[in-house]
Design a protein around this motif. Structure first.
Motif, PDB file in Angstrom:
ATOM      1  N   ARG A  70       0.836  -1.213   0.000  1.00 20.96           N
ATOM      2  CA  ARG A  70       0.000   0.000   0.000  1.00 20.96           C
ATOM      3  C   ARG A  70       0.861   1.250   0.000  1.00 20.96           C
ATOM      4  N   SER A  71       1.955   1.201   0.769  1.00 18.94           N
ATOM      5  CA  SER A  71       2.857   2.356   0.814  1.00 18.94           C
ATOM      6  C   SER A  71       3.511   2.601  -0.543  1.00 18.94           C
ATOM      7  N   LEU A 113       3.873   6.174  -5.475  1.00 25.41           N
ATOM      8  CA  LEU A 113       3.864   6.414  -6.912  1.00 25.41           C
ATOM      9  C   LEU A 113       2.748   7.356  -7.315  1.00 25.41           C
ATOM     10  N   ARG A 114       1.664   7.359  -6.630  1.00 25.51           N
ATOM     11  CA  ARG A 114       0.519   8.179  -7.019  1.00 25.51           C
ATOM     12  C   ARG A 114       0.545   9.567  -6.395  1.00 25.51           C
ATOM     13  N   LEU A 115       0.897   9.668  -5.105  1.00 29.54           N
ATOM     14  CA  LEU A 115       0.814  10.949  -4.402  1.00 29.54           C
ATOM     15  C   LEU A 115       2.173  11.573  -4.112  1.00 29.54           C
ATOM     16  N   VAL A 163       0.748   9.457   2.594  1.00 32.95           N
ATOM     17  CA  VAL A 163       1.861   8.563   2.335  1.00 32.95           C
ATOM     18  C   VAL A 163       2.740   8.426   3.568  1.00 32.95           C
ATOM     19  N   ARG A 164       2.953   9.555   4.241  1.00 30.01           N
ATOM     20  CA  ARG A 164       3.751   9.501   5.465  1.00 30.01           C
ATOM     21  C   ARG A 164       3.072   8.610   6.532  1.00 30.01           C
ATOM     22  N   GLU A 165       1.757   8.722   6.588  1.00 31.48           N
ATOM     23  CA  GLU A 165       1.027   7.899   7.568  1.00 31.48           C
ATOM     24  C   GLU A 165       1.158   6.418   7.231  1.00 31.48           C
ATOM     25  N   VAL A 166       1.055   6.068   5.964  1.00 28.16           N
ATOM     26  CA  VAL A 166       1.180   4.674   5.549  1.00 28.16           C
ATOM     27  C   VAL A 166       2.601   4.175   5.796  1.00 28.16           C
ATOM     28  N   ILE A 167       3.587   5.021   5.568  1.00 25.25           N
ATOM     29  CA  ILE A 167       4.973   4.645   5.814  1.00 25.25           C
ATOM     30  C   ILE A 167       5.197   4.357   7.298  1.00 25.25           C
TER      31      ILE A 167
END
Length: 506
Positions: A297-298, A303-305, A312-316
């Motif tokens: 998901r990260s 690639l998209r955002l 993205v930072r939250e997913v990371i």
């Protein structure tokens, strides 16, 4: 730490068995609080077992012996069997330093141990009800199967799978040995019972009314006594062999059969730690899948955002947290797997030592009892083959033989003692004849009359006396002998006849 614990004695109490624990070695550190000699009941031993089991879930503990049966605690053999089981239990405990250094174990051997500190009881309030007697299935007796689809780094799945198959084979192997030994012991005890019964029947034959021959011949009597003696020896041999068979079965159960059962039961805690490793592996695989989802998901969001987007930072951050949790699970799994490998090696080493000792004890036990049986057989055979010493028998002479058959009398009195006794008896009879039969030497009145004293008419008439003497002189010697023999045979007294015979011999 060089400390040994033995169980030299055990004694039955009204409701349980009490064991004497003797410690030998260097009492240092925490062991300064323990007693060199202590007495513990089986319930107190159950208490320390459950304490150690709870404190060390990764260690394969030796199985706790079955609790004593109250109806058998008066049997000395049963108490000795329990003593050997408890001694083997503590022998395995003392081989693990992590167990002996435990605070609960130190407390168990110290004076602080209270009689009220006992293990959990299997008897509940409603245990007497029928529906509570159903045996519940135990999940610890089987292996949990799990095969991950992903490649796991450090997973020795093939090795542990082989260990599981080996453990299952050992379980059936030990159970088969114990069952076969039990059947052998039961068959041998049945043979012992038959031999004891046979010994009783053999001894009863010596008291039977049936005898060899007519029962009157002297040769048959001697043969019958010899046969009775041998039958009694054979009966006692059967009783002794039956007792030996029973004792051999009991000792084989104590020193070999119980060891097989103990190792069969010790495979259950080994299965427990194997299943715990499988659970650790499942947790590790689940966490690996979760981390991979977060990583995918990260990567898509990057690639998209872009990498600087808040989402993205939250997913990371979630991916990093999942990776840390995965690393923790992997570390726990690796440590647990290495611990199990260590336990397997220790278990195999202890098993090899105990099985070698138990097999040696079994062989020594069998040899000792076979020698005892052979010794009993040889001793009985030697006693039965010993020659019988016959006691000399003095033949008695009937009155008719002493009077009419002098040749048979001489044969019967062939021994020196018999001749001396006969001569003495003849002297006594001659004395008796001289005292009571003085008139036998005088002329008889007629050849048909009995030897009686003369009457008054005979004494006063000398002519009758002389005529009688002439009549006697006319009779030939053979006729006189026949008349005298006839007179003696008609006598009613045996002493008179024997005295007359002696008079005739003179």
């Amino acid at each position: 730490m060089n400390i040994t614990l033995t169980v030299p004695e055990a004694a039955a109490t009204p409701d349980t068995i009490q064991f004497k624990l003797a410690l030998e070695g260097d009492f240092q550190g925490e062991f300064e609080k323990v007693l060199p000699t202590s007495f513990r009941t089986f319930q107190q031993i159950s208490w320390i077992y459950h304490k150690l089991k709870k404190s060390y879930p990764k260690i394969v503990l030796p199985p706790l012996p079955d609790p004593p049966i109250s109806s058998l605690i008066d049997d000395q053999d049963y108490v000795e069997r329990k003593r050997l089981q408890v001694e083997r239990f503590f022998d395995k405990i003392m081989s693990r330093s992590e167990l002996t250094s435990n605070d609960d174990f130190i407390h168990f051997l110290s004076t602080d141990m209270s009689p009220t500190e006992v293990g959990p009881s299997n008897t509940g309030v409603l245990s007497f009800l029928k529906f509570n007697r159903v045996i519940k299935p135990s999940t610890d007796r089987g292996f949990k199967s799990f095969k991950p689809s992903e490649v796991i780094d450090g997973n020795d799945q093939d090795i542990f799978h082989k260990h599981q198959i080996y453990i299952l084979l050992q379980e059936s192997y030990y159970g088969f040995i114990a069952e076969s030994l039990n059947q052998l012991i039961q068959t041998r005890e049945g043979l012992g019972d038959v031999m004891i019964h046979m010994g009783d029947l053999i001894i009863e034959t010596t008291q039977s009314k049936y005898r060899l021959g007519t029962g009157l011949k002297l040769d048959s009597r001697e043969t019958q006594r010899n046969l009775d003696r041998k039958m009694q020896m054979l009966g006692l041999l059967m009783d002794e062999l039956g007792f030996v068979f029973t004792r051999q079965g009991k000792e084989e159960s104590m020193k070999f059969g119980d060891v097989m059962i103990e190792y069969k039961n010790s495979l259950d805690p080994l299965k427990v730690i194997f299943n715990a490793r499988t659970v650790k592996l499942m947790d590790y695989v689940d966490q690996l899948k979760f981390r991979n989802k977060k990583r995918d998901r990260s990567d898509k969001l990057k690639l998209r955002l872009g990498i600087n987007h808040p989402e993205v930072r939250e997913v990371i951050a979630e991916e990093i947290e999942a990776s840390e949790e995965l690393e923790k699970n992997k570390k726990d799994f690796d440590e647990y797997q290495e611990q199990i490998k260590k336990e397997i090696k220790l278990f195999e080493r202890q098993k090899s030592k105990d099985l070698k000792k138990s097999i040696k004890d079994y062989v020594d036990l069998s040899i000792r009892y076979e020698k005892l049986k052979l010794s009993n057989l040889e001793k009985t055979l030697q006693d039965m083959q010993q020659p019988v010493v016959k006691v000399p028998f003095n033949y008695s002479v009937s009155p008719s033989q002493s009077v009419f058959d002098s040749s048979s009398s001489s044969v019967a009195s062939s021994s020196k003692n018999a001749r001396q006794q006969k001569k003495k008896r003849q002297q006594q009879q001659q004395t008796h004849q001289c005292k009571h039969h003085k008139d036998l030497k005088k002329p008889l009145k007629s050849s048909a009359s009995l030897p009686t004293t003369r009457n008054a008419a005979t004494d006063t008439n000398p002519e009758n006396s002389s005529s009688n003497m002439e009549a006697v002189a006319v009779v030939g010697s053979h006729a006189a002998a026949r008349d005298d023999s006839a007179k003696i045979s008609l006598s009613a007294s045996y002493d008179d006849r024997l005295s007359a015979k002696n008079w005739m011999a003179e």
